[in-house]
Design a protein around this motif. Structure first.
Motif, short mmCIF file in Angstrom:
data_model
loop_
_atom_site.label_atom_id
_atom_site.label_comp_id
_atom_site.label_asym_id
_atom_site.label_seq_id
_atom_site.Cartn_x
_atom_site.Cartn_y
_atom_site.Cartn_z
N HIS A 147 -2.97 3.81 -11.19
CA HIS A 147 -3.98 2.93 -10.60
C HIS A 147 -3.71 1.46 -10.91
O HIS A 147 -4.41 0.59 -10.40
CB HIS A 147 -5.38 3.32 -11.07
N ASN A 148 -2.73 1.16 -11.74
CA ASN A 148 -2.41 -0.23 -12.10
C ASN A 148 -1.47 -0.87 -11.08
O ASN A 148 -0.58 -0.22 -10.55
CB ASN A 148 -1.74 -0.30 -13.48
N ARG A 149 -1.67 -2.15 -10.85
CA ARG A 149 -0.76 -2.99 -10.06
C ARG A 149 -0.42 -2.39 -8.69
O ARG A 149 0.68 -2.56 -8.20
CB ARG A 149 0.52 -3.27 -10.84
N LEU B 4 -0.38 3.14 -6.69
CA LEU B 4 -0.79 4.20 -5.78
C LEU B 4 -0.41 3.85 -4.34
O LEU B 4 0.13 4.68 -3.62
CB LEU B 4 -2.30 4.47 -5.89
N LYS B 5 -0.67 2.61 -3.96
CA LYS B 5 -0.31 2.17 -2.60
C LYS B 5 1.20 2.18 -2.40
O LYS B 5 1.69 2.57 -1.34
CB LYS B 5 -0.85 0.76 -2.32
N SER B 6 1.96 1.77 -3.41
CA SER B 6 3.42 1.76 -3.26
C SER B 6 3.98 3.18 -3.22
O SER B 6 4.93 3.46 -2.47
CB SER B 6 4.09 0.95 -4.38
N HIS B 7 3.40 4.10 -4.00
CA HIS B 7 3.84 5.50 -3.93
C HIS B 7 3.52 6.09 -2.55
O HIS B 7 4.32 6.85 -2.00
CB HIS B 7 3.16 6.34 -5.01
N MET B 8 2.35 5.74 -2.02
CA MET B 8 1.96 6.22 -0.70
C MET B 8 2.90 5.67 0.37
O MET B 8 3.36 6.40 1.26
CB MET B 8 0.52 5.82 -0.39
N LYS B 9 3.23 4.38 0.27
CA LYS B 9 4.15 3.76 1.24
C LYS B 9 5.54 4.40 1.15
O LYS B 9 6.16 4.69 2.17
CB LYS B 9 4.26 2.26 0.98
N GLU B 10 6.00 4.65 -0.06
CA GLU B 10 7.30 5.29 -0.25
C GLU B 10 7.32 6.69 0.36
O GLU B 10 8.30 7.08 1.01
CB GLU B 10 7.63 5.36 -1.74
#
Length: 137
Positions: free
Chosen positions: A102-104, A107-113
């Motif tokens: 949940h930091n930095r 979660l969004k970057s993992h989802m985008k990847e």
């Protein structure tokens, strides 16, 4: 022999598509608070190594069978998977760590990847399907 290479690559690509969808669904569940971070990360971390091995096998197979374009297309994704696996900090649970997800905006970057990998594997699926159908049998 060439048909066997593309059939194996096609089956492996199907498994990688399934894994990408699984990663997206699990990360979406975490984002919507349906599961907690520890449960999400333990589910995803158990599939990181099989994803790495599956994609690396196809990449090496394309190198051995001298399909240069497909090898060069797969090489950056395989390299990224290996880099991500090797560069896990020593205290973390794995590539996905519940204390940091949940930091930095991780979660969004993992989802985008996961979305990018899904698109890549879908492209490869149709490429393997087309290339395999051109093989003389």
């Amino acid at each position: 022999m060439e048909a066997v290479v593309f059939v194996f690559s096609l089956l492996d690509c199907c498994a990688l598509i399934f894994l990408s969808v699984y990663f997206i669904i699990t990360l979406s569940d975490l984002e919507c608070d349906y599961i907690n971070a520890r449960s999400c990360c333990s589910k995803l971390n158990k599939w990181v190594l099989p994803e790495l091995v599956g994609h690396t096998i196809v990449t090496v197979l394309m190198l051995i069978s001298l399909h240069w374009f497909i090898f060069l297309l797969n090489l950056p994704v395989a390299t990224w998977n290996i880099y991500r696996f090797i560069m896990v900090p020593s205290g973390n649970m794995g590539v996905f760590d519940p204390t940091e997800i949940h930091n930095r905006g991780q979660l969004k970057s993992h989802m985008k990847e996961a979305m990018i990998k899904l698109g890549f594997h879908l492209l490869c699926f149709f490429m393997y399907l087309y290339s395999g159908s051109k093989c003389p049998c």
